[in-house]
Enzyme design. Structure first.
Site: not given
Length: 467
Positions: A38, A42-43, A45, A185, A272, A320, A446
């Site tokens: 809609r 990719g929403g 995220c 986060a 949240g 995600a 290393h």
């Protein structure tokens, strides 16, 4: 009228990090697939979350390093912040990646339908496209509608002085005084971004520790670093009221023993998220919604035959990469792929891109003990690592938790530079059911930061070499 195919094997509702991989994988497996979106492919995220915030944090990280140039034998003049350009870069990156998702869907021949979709009966989905309705059928429907910021009564965002993550990503100016409510986060990433650009930052967390899902030692270490940077942090505290004043917001911070009044230019709500479960046609179905999230079993199936739910809309952990894995799992399950396993959330890494970065997988030490394990714990500080010192990043900690009887790696927790790029080593170890023996015999290169991962394992068994 909208045109195009009307019958599909799979219809995915939502084109975020769970939905679009589900659609692509379904097509790879030969299933006819449609995806309804809609707003933005990719929403959250790609458009308002993971990616644009990392672009912003890259700027604040560079600004922090610029303040330390003298340590590295460098100097610079006329360095200044242009917040408009910072935001423009972030938005440009999001737009580029969203276009990339569109290309991937086209390449894999997924039918993309732009509009709001809802269930319209068994095996049917109705999509409203620009005011006109289109009904399609599908043997399987995957709900991947994501989530949105949670608001608290009396602390509702106004888009002006009280922000959600969306407004916090596109500031027109840098606030001098910023209040962040919530220290998960999202909260700590924004707190870190604004602090490193010069804002005075206050964080209020209702629980006893910041970063509540993280190991206690890591959270305590991170708090010391944040406070050293100049953040004011209150835990076991709440914001009981926000009152608009003259060009400011006055917060009542309840500390338990007293209530502190403090004025801020902006407030970020990071308390949240809640799933986007409204207007999906769930009424009259056997899909159960509990506390704002769709209830699923271990295969992401709802109580309604043929209807699945993945990602944030299906509950925690709200990550995600968890959504992506679920999307692929569902597509393969629908196609009848062999050898599938339900998702084990204790093998999903969590990453927070504040400064210092935080990364973890599996049980915390306290969680392992509560689960009945006798544990062995190893720790290694960044200050004992040559690469960290050379980078000027000597503040950090790696912690590993093992089952004392079997040697199973139960959890790993890190704070410090680039730990979000290191955690995958422990994630692979958890996935392969690795014990301390395999990790001890693994040769780490290393000089690298990854050597600390080895040393933490060795420390759990009294064999650390560099502390």
């Amino acid at each position: 009228m909208p045109t195009g195919p009307t019958e599909f094997d799979v219809v995915v509702i939502g084109g975020g990090p769970g939905g679009y991989p589900a659609a692509i994988r379904a097509r790879q497996l030969g299933l006819s697939t449609a995806l309804a979106e809609r707003e933005h492919l990719g929403g959250i995220c790609l458009n308002w979350g993971c990616i644009p915030t990392k672009a912003l944090l890259r700027t604040s990280e560079l600004n922090h390093l610029l303040q330390r140039l003298d340590e590295f034998g460098l100097s610079a003049t006329d360095v200044h912040l242009d917040i408009e350009k910072v935001v423009q870069r972030s938005r440009k990156i999001s737009k580029r990646l969203s276009a990339g998702v569109k290309h991937l869907l086209k390449k894999n021949e997924v039918q993309v339908i732009y509009g709001h979709a809802r269930l319209a009966g068994p095996g049917r989905v109705r999509v409203d496209e620009g005011g006109e309705a289109r009904e399609i059928s599908a043997r399987h429907v995957v709900i991947a509608t994501g989530a949105r910021a949670r608001a608290l009564p009396g602390l509702e965002p106004d888009g002006d002085r009280i922000w959600t993550y969306k407004e916090a990503m596109v500031p027109s100016s840098l606030p001098d005084r910023l209040l962040v409510i919530g220290s998960g986060a999202i909260g700590m990433e924004f707190a870190s971004f604004y602090r490193d650009l010069g804002s005075e930052v206050t964080v209020v967390e209702m629980l006893p520790q910041i970063l509540p899902v993280e190991d206690g030692d890591i959270a305590a270490f991170a708090r010391k670093q944040f406070e050293k940077q100049g953040m004011a942090i209150y835990t076991g505290a709440t914001v009981s009221a926000l009152e608009h004043g003259n060009d400011e917001v006055v917060a009542a911070i309840d500390l338990g023993s007293e209530t502190k009044q403090a004025a801020f230019d902006r407030v970020i709500l990071a308390v949240g998220i809640v799933g986007n479960v409204e207007d999906l046609g769930l009424e009259g179905t056997n899909v159960e919604v509990d506390r704002g999230h769709v209830v699923t079993n271990e295969w992401c199936e709802t109580g309604e035959a043929g209807v699945h739910a993945i990602g944030d809309v299906a509950g925690p952990p709200w990550l995600a990469h968890k959504a992506t894995h679920e999307g692929v799992l569902v597509a393969e399950r629908i196609a009848g792929a062999a050898g599938l396993h339900p998702l084990d959330v204790t093998k999903i890494p969590g990453c927070t891109y504040c400064r210092p970065q935080i990364a973890s997988v599996g049980y915390t030490e306290a969680g392992a003990r509560e689960a009945g394990h006798e544990v062995r714990v190893g720790k290694f500080p960044f200050v004992g690592n040559g690469k960290a010192i050379a980078l000027g990043e000597g503040e950090g900690l790696v912690k590993t938790v093992f089952d004392a009887q079997t040697g199973e790696l139960l959890g790993a927790h890190m704070a410090g530079a680039e730990v979000t790029e290191l955690i995958h080593g422990y994630v692979i170890a958890r996935t392969l059911e690795t014990t301390e023996a395999e990790l001890m015999h693994t040769v780490f290169p290393h000089p690298t930061l990854s050597e600390m991962m080895h040393e933490s394992v060795l420390d759990a068994y009294g064999r650390a070499l560099h502390i």
